[in-house]
Write a protein that holds these residues in place. Structure first.
Motif, short mmCIF file in Angstrom:
data_model
loop_
_atom_site.label_atom_id
_atom_site.label_comp_id
_atom_site.label_asym_id
_atom_site.label_seq_id
_atom_site.Cartn_x
_atom_site.Cartn_y
_atom_site.Cartn_z
N ASP A 65 0.82 -1.21 0.00
CA ASP A 65 0.00 0.00 0.00
C ASP A 65 0.85 1.26 0.00
N VAL A 66 1.97 1.22 0.71
CA VAL A 66 2.89 2.37 0.70
C VAL A 66 3.42 2.58 -0.70
N GLY A 67 3.78 1.49 -1.37
CA GLY A 67 4.28 1.58 -2.74
C GLY A 67 3.27 2.13 -3.72
N LYS A 68 1.97 2.02 -3.41
CA LYS A 68 0.93 2.59 -4.26
C LYS A 68 0.86 4.11 -4.10
N LEU A 69 1.29 4.60 -2.95
CA LEU A 69 1.21 6.04 -2.68
C LEU A 69 2.47 6.79 -3.10
N ILE A 70 3.63 6.17 -2.91
CA ILE A 70 4.89 6.86 -3.20
C ILE A 70 5.83 5.92 -3.95
N ASP A 71 6.76 6.52 -4.64
CA ASP A 71 7.80 5.78 -5.34
C ASP A 71 8.91 5.49 -4.33
#
Length: 123
Positions: A65-71
């Motif tokens: 989920d973190v990877g969906k928000l930021i690179d």
């Protein structure tokens, strides 16, 4: 150390204590303070195991989920984080709503605690 998230997984076991309790061997220890101290130590180790499992599971379960928000390709440089350098990952700017902002702050606080703890433990 390689670059990356770098969670230290350390195997800790209380099986010897459990065997002593289950077999009745604790009765051979006459010093009650020693018995109490061993039991307290066992409880502390079990609490540490449970805490570490919760932290690692939280990080692992939320990483996608973190990877969906930021690179995050350049974000997890644990060598830079632990060195105390003012490390700024290379990333494009992005916009977050309040919920996403709170989510990321919470996630990275957990990551920071785990990373710092791992560094202290390895020393």
């Amino acid at each position: 150390m390689s670059f990356g998230q770098g969670n230290a997984v350390i195997t800790v076991s209380t099986s010897t204590y459990q065997q002593m309790v289950n077999s009745g061997s604790m009765r051979y220890l006459e010093n009650q303070k020693l018995k109490d101290s061993i039991a307290t130590y066992n409880d502390l180790v079990n609490n540490l195991i449970n805490y570490n499992d919760r932290i690692l599971n939280t990080e692992d379960n939320n990483f996608i989920d973190v990877g969906k928000l930021i690179d995050v390709h350049d974000f997890f440089r644990s060598d830079k984080i632990r060195s105390g350098e003012d490390y700024q990952p290379k990333m494009d700017s992005f916009t977050l709503n309040d919920e996403q902002r709170r989510y990321l702050i919470s996630y990275f606080k957990i990551f920071s605690v785990q990373s710092t703890t791992n560094h202290i433990s390895v020393k």
